[in-house]
Motif scaffolding. Sequence first.
Motif, PDB file in Angstrom:
ATOM      1  N   THR A 198       0.846  -1.190   0.000  1.00  0.00           N
ATOM      2  CA  THR A 198       0.000   0.000   0.000  1.00  0.00           C
ATOM      3  C   THR A 198       0.880   1.239   0.000  1.00  0.00           C
ATOM      4  N   VAL A 199       0.234   2.362   0.145  1.00  0.00           N
ATOM      5  CA  VAL A 199       0.946   3.631   0.174  1.00  0.00           C
ATOM      6  C   VAL A 199       1.837   3.719   1.425  1.00  0.00           C
ATOM      7  N   ALA A 200       1.621   2.824   2.398  1.00  0.00           N
ATOM      8  CA  ALA A 200       2.453   2.802   3.605  1.00  0.00           C
ATOM      9  C   ALA A 200       3.900   2.466   3.257  1.00  0.00           C
ATOM     10  N   ALA A 201       4.095   1.637   2.233  1.00  0.00           N
ATOM     11  CA  ALA A 201       5.448   1.286   1.827  1.00  0.00           C
ATOM     12  C   ALA A 201       6.029   2.325   0.865  1.00  0.00           C
ATOM     13  N   THR A 202       5.174   2.929   0.056  1.00  0.00           N
ATOM     14  CA  THR A 202       5.644   3.945  -0.897  1.00  0.00           C
ATOM     15  C   THR A 202       6.018   5.223  -0.167  1.00  0.00           C
ATOM     16  N   HIS A 203       5.200   5.601   0.813  1.00  0.00           N
ATOM     17  CA  HIS A 203       5.420   6.846   1.557  1.00  0.00           C
ATOM     18  C   HIS A 203       5.337   6.584   3.057  1.00  0.00           C
ATOM     19  N   PRO A 204       6.336   5.897   3.640  1.00  0.00           N
ATOM     20  CA  PRO A 204       6.220   5.557   5.067  1.00  0.00           C
ATOM     21  C   PRO A 204       6.101   6.790   5.977  1.00  0.00           C
ATOM     22  N   VAL A 205       6.854   7.849   5.671  1.00  0.00           N
ATOM     23  CA  VAL A 205       6.838   9.032   6.539  1.00  0.00           C
ATOM     24  C   VAL A 205       5.481   9.730   6.465  1.00  0.00           C
ATOM     25  N   MET A 206       5.012   9.952   5.235  1.00  0.00           N
ATOM     26  CA  MET A 206       3.723  10.626   5.049  1.00  0.00           C
ATOM     27  C   MET A 206       2.595   9.793   5.654  1.00  0.00           C
ATOM     28  N   THR A 207       2.700   8.464   5.542  1.00  0.00           N
ATOM     29  CA  THR A 207       1.665   7.598   6.117  1.00  0.00           C
ATOM     30  C   THR A 207       1.632   7.754   7.637  1.00  0.00           C
ATOM     31  N   MET A 208       2.821   7.742   8.253  1.00  0.00           N
ATOM     32  CA  MET A 208       2.869   7.910   9.715  1.00  0.00           C
ATOM     33  C   MET A 208       2.321   9.276  10.117  1.00  0.00           C
ATOM     34  N   LEU A 209       2.714  10.299   9.344  1.00  0.00           N
ATOM     35  CA  LEU A 209       2.253  11.666   9.635  1.00  0.00           C
ATOM     36  C   LEU A 209       0.739  11.752   9.563  1.00  0.00           C
ATOM     37  N   THR A 210       0.185  11.230   8.484  1.00  0.00           N
ATOM     38  CA  THR A 210      -1.250  11.412   8.265  1.00  0.00           C
ATOM     39  C   THR A 210      -2.074  10.557   9.228  1.00  0.00           C
ATOM     40  N   VAL A 211      -1.573   9.351   9.557  1.00  0.00           N
ATOM     41  CA  VAL A 211      -2.300   8.518  10.531  1.00  0.00           C
ATOM     42  C   VAL A 211      -2.277   9.194  11.903  1.00  0.00           C
ATOM     43  N   THR A 212      -1.099   9.702  12.295  1.00  0.00           N
ATOM     44  CA  THR A 212      -0.989  10.400  13.580  1.00  0.00           C
ATOM     45  C   THR A 212      -1.900  11.616  13.593  1.00  0.00           C
ATOM     46  N   PHE A 213      -1.830  12.406  12.530  1.00  0.00           N
ATOM     47  CA  PHE A 213      -2.625  13.641  12.417  1.00  0.00           C
ATOM     48  C   PHE A 213      -4.111  13.342  12.590  1.00  0.00           C
ATOM     49  N   HIS A 214      -4.607  12.357  11.846  1.00  0.00           N
ATOM     50  CA  HIS A 214      -6.044  12.084  11.886  1.00  0.00           C
ATOM     51  C   HIS A 214      -6.474  11.439  13.206  1.00  0.00           C
TER      52      HIS A 214
ATOM     53  N   THR B  66      -1.457  17.631  21.482  1.00  0.00           N
ATOM     54  CA  THR B  66      -1.730  18.853  20.713  1.00  0.00           C
ATOM     55  C   THR B  66      -0.482  19.313  19.964  1.00  0.00           C
ATOM     56  N   VAL B  67       0.663  19.283  20.673  1.00  0.00           N
ATOM     57  CA  VAL B  67       1.903  19.712  20.025  1.00  0.00           C
ATOM     58  C   VAL B  67       2.232  18.793  18.849  1.00  0.00           C
ATOM     59  N   LEU B  68       2.050  17.480  19.068  1.00  0.00           N
ATOM     60  CA  LEU B  68       2.306  16.511  17.989  1.00  0.00           C
ATOM     61  C   LEU B  68       1.407  16.798  16.788  1.00  0.00           C
ATOM     62  N   PHE B  69       0.136  17.084  17.080  1.00  0.00           N
ATOM     63  CA  PHE B  69      -0.830  17.374  16.021  1.00  0.00           C
ATOM     64  C   PHE B  69      -0.392  18.601  15.223  1.00  0.00           C
ATOM     65  N   LEU B  70       0.013  19.652  15.964  1.00  0.00           N
ATOM     66  CA  LEU B  70       0.435  20.887  15.289  1.00  0.00           C
ATOM     67  C   LEU B  70       1.696  20.651  14.459  1.00  0.00           C
ATOM     68  N   LEU B  71       2.591  19.783  14.970  1.00  0.00           N
ATOM     69  CA  LEU B  71       3.814  19.476  14.213  1.00  0.00           C
ATOM     70  C   LEU B  71       3.471  18.735  12.916  1.00  0.00           C
ATOM     71  N   CYS B  72       2.502  17.805  12.999  1.00  0.00           N
ATOM     72  CA  CYS B  72       2.060  17.105  11.786  1.00  0.00           C
ATOM     73  C   CYS B  72       1.492  18.113  10.787  1.00  0.00           C
ATOM     74  N   GLY B  73       0.715  19.051  11.300  1.00  0.00           N
ATOM     75  CA  GLY B  73       0.143  20.100  10.445  1.00  0.00           C
ATOM     76  C   GLY B  73       1.237  20.935   9.804  1.00  0.00           C
TER      77      GLY B  73
END
Lengths: 246, 134
Positions: A92-108, A145-152
């Motif tokens: 899946t996109v988790a392997a293509t974009h591991p960083v973005m996947t982690m960011l977006t899962v954490t963010f959401h 909250t800080v983690l969320f803002l960092l993802c943003g």
Amino acid sequence: MGALYAFASGPGVYLAFALFLAGLVVQGLRFYKLTRAKDPLALPPPPAGVVPPASPPARGAGAKKPLLDRLLAAAEAMGRPFDRILGTLCRTVAATHPVMTMLTVTFHALLFATPILLLAHNVLLAESAGFHLPSLPDSVADVMTVLFLLCGAAFLYRRVFLRRVRAITTPYDHFVLVVTLLPFFTGFLAYHQIGEYRTMIALHVVSGEAMLVLVPFTRLGHALFFFLYRFLLDGEYSFGQGRRAF
Amino acid sequence: MSEIQNPPVDRGQIERALARHKDRMKLYLSHCMHCTLCAESCFMYMSRDKDPQYMPSYKVINSVGVLYRKGPGIGRDDLQKMKGIVWRNCVLCTRCYCPVGVDVPAMIAFARGVLRSQGIHPDFDEQGAMESWL
């Protein structure tokens, strides 16, 4: 500011939630009206326990196997269900974009978890409705909250500096990001008493309500439509049974 | 180019073509998060030095997106530009993946239909036609 706060923290809350829920219902019904029922695709189930190689095998003596292959081999050694889960994830996109996947899962995840599990929100809920949900210590919510803002901030970085993202970024994308981040940012400032508290808390309430109202009617609607598209619609990448089609 | 070779856009016809799947296309357009996670699923993007103009999202935004933004008043030059996007930059292999679930192939196919309604389509017999698309 006093009158604004009085409205936003009183009838405004009910109004915002009513518009939010009504908007979701209207959009859901609209989706149902636009689509029709369809028999799910009868595809044969995948062969059990078979995880095809992620990339062509490395050639030559001592050639290092790609990380993906080693991960898959480790998962296969662990047996089911690990081989299935990791095997699927690696394709899946988790392997293509591991960083973005982690960011977006954490963010959401934090986007939902932080406001729902915040102690202050639950105190208000208990006072007005007589019940409350489980809540987290303030220090934990603060880190979230800080983690969320960092993802943003990372999303903003992508929008501004990555060529491919910049190629399709419009002011609307920035607006949507700001609408999402603002309640968290103002809430953080209010909690830490940075700036004038009453102004900050009023901005926090208003921006939070604005976000709720905008969800069903803007690009933020993907909160609902992600599930409709990916679970209900018939298609190759459907997570569900795909019982509907346009 | 003469008037016969380059006739004006048929407003009524393009209006009807745009109305056909308007709700569905507008939903998809409004739910594309412009995240570019679809890029790697496109072999054209991967084989063209990761040029952003080959990203599936770029292709739908600059075809279907432009069609609805400009509406029936769209110019023929815009449609000609779109021809390159939906026929040359996309072969409609339907392998594109969108995390949100936007049906990119359906959008490209729709854009092709709208262009065809205006007589714009690739002419494979014409000498040099392929090079002059973009």
